[in-house]
Enzyme design. Structure first.
Site, PDB file in Angstrom:
ATOM      1  N   ASP A 104       0.822  -1.202   0.000  1.00  0.00           N
ATOM      2  CA  ASP A 104       0.000   0.000   0.000  1.00  0.00           C
ATOM      3  C   ASP A 104       0.859   1.257   0.000  1.00  0.00           C
ATOM      4  O   ASP A 104       2.066   1.214   0.231  1.00  0.00           O
ATOM      5  CB  ASP A 104      -0.960   0.002   1.184  1.00  0.00           C
ATOM      6  CG  ASP A 104      -0.225   0.008   2.520  1.00  0.00           C
ATOM      7  OD1 ASP A 104       1.017   0.011   2.528  1.00  0.00           O
ATOM      8  OD2 ASP A 104      -0.902  -0.012   3.565  1.00  0.00           O
ATOM      9  N   ASP A 158      -3.848   4.022   1.880  1.00  0.00           N
ATOM     10  CA  ASP A 158      -4.304   4.494   3.188  1.00  0.00           C
ATOM     11  C   ASP A 158      -4.232   6.015   3.161  1.00  0.00           C
ATOM     12  O   ASP A 158      -3.136   6.582   3.040  1.00  0.00           O
ATOM     13  CB  ASP A 158      -3.429   3.950   4.313  1.00  0.00           C
ATOM     14  CG  ASP A 158      -3.686   2.479   4.581  1.00  0.00           C
ATOM     15  OD1 ASP A 158      -4.629   1.926   4.003  1.00  0.00           O
ATOM     16  OD2 ASP A 158      -2.924   1.886   5.357  1.00  0.00           O
ATOM     17  N   TYR A 228       4.164  -8.180  12.089  1.00  0.00           N
ATOM     18  CA  TYR A 228       4.108  -6.885  11.402  1.00  0.00           C
ATOM     19  C   TYR A 228       2.667  -6.392  11.403  1.00  0.00           C
ATOM     20  O   TYR A 228       1.892  -6.686  10.510  1.00  0.00           O
ATOM     21  CB  TYR A 228       4.622  -7.039   9.968  1.00  0.00           C
ATOM     22  CG  TYR A 228       4.832  -5.741   9.208  1.00  0.00           C
ATOM     23  CD1 TYR A 228       6.109  -5.253   9.003  1.00  0.00           C
ATOM     24  CD2 TYR A 228       3.766  -5.016   8.699  1.00  0.00           C
ATOM     25  CE1 TYR A 228       6.324  -4.072   8.293  1.00  0.00           C
ATOM     26  CE2 TYR A 228       3.953  -3.834   8.007  1.00  0.00           C
ATOM     27  CZ  TYR A 228       5.243  -3.369   7.797  1.00  0.00           C
ATOM     28  OH  TYR A 228       5.446  -2.182   7.104  1.00  0.00           O
TER      29      TYR A 228
END
Length: 603
Positions: A104, A158, A228
Site C-alpha cells: 500500500d 491508506d 508486522y
C-alpha cells in the site's frame, strides 16, 4: 559514513559501536541477500511504479476538487475556492523507498483551515465512492489516526487527513516547519507527523541504500513471522524503520548483511522499556504533548517504546501488550541464532523468511467473528472490530492460567450464501457447511438465497505447563474478557444489531478450519482423522470446540456471545504439551474476578 567534505557524520544518541568497513565476505553476503529478496518478488516492476505515480496524481487532483467543493458549499467565491488548494503527501514505505509489488501507499491529505475532518469523511469519501477505479473503500473515522482505506486502480491506499491553520495550501508546501503544527488537534498532528517522521528518518541514517536493503529484509521477515501489525499490538512499518535506522547508526559503515546480523541480537537483548531514540527528544515552543514517561503515566506504561524523531516526539509502539512483546522477543532470539548460521554460509538467506507457525503453535484459540449483510457495511464493521482486537488481548492477559494471548496479524474473510436461519446462525459462528454452501450458490438467483460477509480473527492462548505431580484440572474463565470486548464493539455509534453480528468463541486446534492451516498440518490432521475412523473413536476435541447446537444455544449463547458455561475452558494435562517453552510469561497477574463473574466448577 563520511559526507562529501570528508567529515564524519555523528548520528544517534550514542557513539557508534563499530565504524569498521565491510569485508569481502560481508559484501558477498549482502549480494546474496539482495538476490534472495529479488527472488522473493520484493521489487515492483516499472509498469507498477508508473501506475502508482498516476494514482497519486489523480488523488492530488481529487484533493483540490474536494477543497473546492467544500469552500463553495460554505459560501466562498469560486476564485477563493480555486486558490485554496490542497496537496497529497506520501510517507511510510513508499516515501522511504522500500515498497514492493502490491504494497500500500500511505498518503496524507493536507487541506486549509476551513475544511473540517467531517468533510473529509463525507464529501471526500463520496467522491471516492463514485470513482469506478476505487474498490474496497472503508472509512475508519474513530481510529487513533483516522483513515480512509481503498484500492485505487488495484493500488492499496491508506489516506489520512490534516487541516492546517493556513488559508491556502500551495503545491510548494514543506511540512518540516514546526510552526505548521500550531493550533492543530492531536489527530491532525499525528497525521502530519507521518510524513515528517519519514523524512527525518531518511535524514538520520548514515547510508540510505544500506538502510533500504536492510529494511526490506526486516520487513519481509516480520511479515512472514506474523509480527508486522501495529493494529494488532506488534510493530508497524514506521517502528521497524526506526529500529533499522538505529542499528545503522550504531554501525555506520557496515553493509546490509552485517547490520542484519547485529539487528536481531541487539533487539533481543535491549533493556526494554528503555526507549529507542534516533536523536535526543526536542522540547519545542508549541503547547503540544511530547513523549515523556516522567510526566505522563500513559507513556510510562509503554512496553517497547520506539520514539519518533520529528517534533513532537511520540511513541510509535503504544499498542504493544505484554503478550505481543513476549512473542517478538522470542522471534528476535530465534532470528539472531538463524542469521549467525546464514553469515557462516551454513544455510541460505531464504531460511530467514520461513512462514510463521501460528496455527500449529497452540492447543487453544479464540475466534472473533464479525458478520454483516452487505459488503460495504462489512468493510466498516470488520475494520472497527479488527481495530479493537488488541483490547481483547489486554483483557485476556489478566485472567489466570494463561501465559499469553497471541493475536494473529490479519483476519480471514469469506462471502457465505445461505438459505435457512440455521445456516445463517452457523455461518455467524464460523461453521460453513460445504454441501449447503454449494447448494445455495447453485441457486444464487433464487429469492430464498441470502448473502453474508464474515471476517474471522484468531488469538492463540498459551497455557502454562502443569506443575509436576499435579492432577487437578485447570480452567480459563473467558467470560469477562469476551463480554467486555463485545460491549466495546457494540457501543460503536454506527452499530446495528439487525445487520451486524459479533461472536467470540473458544476453539481447539483440532477444529481449526482447513483454510488457515499449512499444507503439512492438513496432512497430519487428515492422517489423525483416518486413524480415528479406523479405530471407531470420535473426534472429541472437534465436537467440544463446535459452538453450542441449537438445543444448547438458548442457554449457552445470548446475542451471539457464549455464556458462562461456554466461556470456561477446561485445560487437561495433554494441553500442557502445546505450550511453547521458549516464551516465558511476561504477565503480572491481578485479581479481576468479582461476585458478578461466576467461575463454574470443573465438570
Amino acid at each position: 559514513m563520511s559526507n562529501q567534505n570528508g567529515a564524519q557524520r555523528r548520528l544517534g544518541v550514542t557513539m557508534p559501536i563499530s565504524e569498521a568497513f565491510p569485508t569481502k565476505e560481508d559484501l558477498e553476503s549482502s549480494d546474496r541477500l539482495l538476490q534472495t529478496l529479488k527472488d522473493q518478488g520484493l521489487f515492483e516492476s516499472e509498469e507498477e511504479s508508473k501506475r502508482r505515480e498516476i494514482v497519486l496524481g489523480k488523488l492530488d487532483k481529487m484533493v483540490k476538487e474536494f477543497v473546492y467543493v467544500v469552500y463553495v458549499r460554505r459560501g466562498y467565491s469560486e476564485q477563493i475556492a480555486k486558490e485554496a488548494g490542497g496537496k497529497i503527501f506520501t510517507f511510510g514505505s513508499y516515501r522511504l523507498g522500500v515498497h514492493g509489488s502490491g504494497t500500500d501507499i500511505d498518503t496524507l491529505c493536507v487541506v486549509p483551515r476551513y475544511v473540517e475532518r467531517e468533510d473529509f469523511f463525507q464529501v471526500m469519501y463520496d467522491m471516492l465512492r463514485r470513482r469506478p477505479e476505487v474498490t474496497e473503500l472503508t472509512a475508519v473515522p474513530d481510529a487513533f489516526t483516522p483513515v480512509i482505506t481503498m484500492s485505487f486502480s488495484d493500488i492499496p491506499i491508506d489516506l489520512t487527513f490534516a487541516r492546517l491553520g493556513l488559508s491556502t495550501i500551495p503545491d510548494t508546501l514543506d511540512l518540516s516547519d514546526d510552526a505548521l503544527l500550531r493550533n492543530l488537534d492531536d489527530r491532525c498532528i499525528r497525521s502530519v507527523n507521518g510524513s515528517r517522521v519519514t523524512d527525518e528518518i531518511l535524514r538520520l541514517v548514515p547510508n540510505i541504500p544500506t538502510f533500504r536493503l536492510t529494511l526490506r529484509c526486516v520487513k519481509l521477515w516480520a511479515q512472514r513471522r506474523a509480527v508486522y501489525s501495529n493494529m494488532m499490538g506488534f510493530l508497524g512499518g514506521v517502528a521497524w524503520a526506526m529500529l533499522v535506522a538505529r542499528v545503522c547508526q550504531l554501525y555506520p559503515n557496515a553493509c546490509a548483511a552485517t547490520i542484519i546480523s547485529r539487528f536481531f541480537s541487539i533487539l533481543h537483548q535491549w533493556p526494554w522499556p528503555q526507549p529507542v531514540l534516533l536523536k535526543p527528544i526536542e522540547e519545542g515552543p508549541l503547547q503540544v504533548r511530547v513523549w515523556n514517561p516522567k510526566l505522563y503515566q500513559a507513556d510510562k506504561a509503554h512496553k517497547m517504546p520506539i520514539i519518533t524523531p520529528a517534533y513532537p516526539s511520540m511513541c510509535a509502539t503504544h499498542n504493544v501488550t505484554d503478550s505481543t512483546k513476549a512473542v517478538m522477543l522470542s522471534e528476535f532470539k530465534d532470528a539472531a541464532e538463524l542469521v549467525n548460521r546464514i553469515m557462516s554460509q551454513r544455510v541460505p538467506w531464504s531460511t530467514l523468511f520461513a512462514k510463521d507457525d501460528f496455527f500449529t503453535r497452540y492447543r487453544h484459540y479464540l475466534q472473533v467473528i464479525a458478520s454483516s449483510d452487505s459488503e460495504e457495511r462489512h468493510l466498516t464493521w470488520s475494520g472497527l472490530v479488527e481495530s479493537r482486537i488488541r483490547h481483547l488481548v489486554a483483557k485476556l492477559e489478566r485472567i489466570d492460567n494463561l501465559v499469553l494471548a497471541h493475536p494473529y496479524i490479519k483476519g480471514f474473510s469469506k462471502v457465505i450464501k445461505y438459505k435457512t436461519a440455521a445456516e445463517k446462525e452457523d455461518a455467524a459462528h464460523g461453521i460453513i457447511n460445504a454441501q449447503a454452501q454449494e447448494a445455495a450458490e447453485g441457486a444464487a438467483d433464487s429469492a430464498d438465497v441470502q448473502t453474508m460477509w464474515i471476517s474471522i480473527y484468531y488469538i492463540g492462548l498459551c497455557i502454562p505447563v502443569r506443575e509436576e505431580g499435579s492432577k487437578a484440572h485447570r480452567k480459563l474463565d473467558l467470560y469477562r474478557p469476551k463480554e467486555e470486548f463485545t460491549e466495546i464493539v457494540k457501543s460503536w455509534d454506527k452499530y446495528d444489531e439487525q445487520t451486524m453480528g459479533i461472536v467470540v468463541q473458544h476453539i481447539r486446534s483440532s477444529a481449526l478450519p482447513a483454510d488457515v492451516l499449512p499444507a503439512d498440518a492438513l496432512e497430519d490432521a487428515e492422517q489423525k482423522k483416518n486413524k480415528r475412523s479406523k479405530s471407531g473413536k470420535k473426534n472429541a476435541a472437534a465436537v467440544d470446540a463446535r459452538p453450542p447446537t441449537k438445543k444448547r444455544r438458548g442457554s449457552a449463547v445470548q446475542n451471539g456471545v457464549a455464556s458462562d458455561a461456554a466461556s470456561v475452558t477446561s485445560v487437561a494435562s495433554a494441553d500442557a504439551t502445546g505450550t511453547p517453552s521458549a516464551i516465558a510469561s511476561p504477565i503480572v497477574k491481578s485479581d479481576v474476578s468479582t461476585a458478578s463473574t461466576p467461575v463454574l466448577p470443573q465438570a
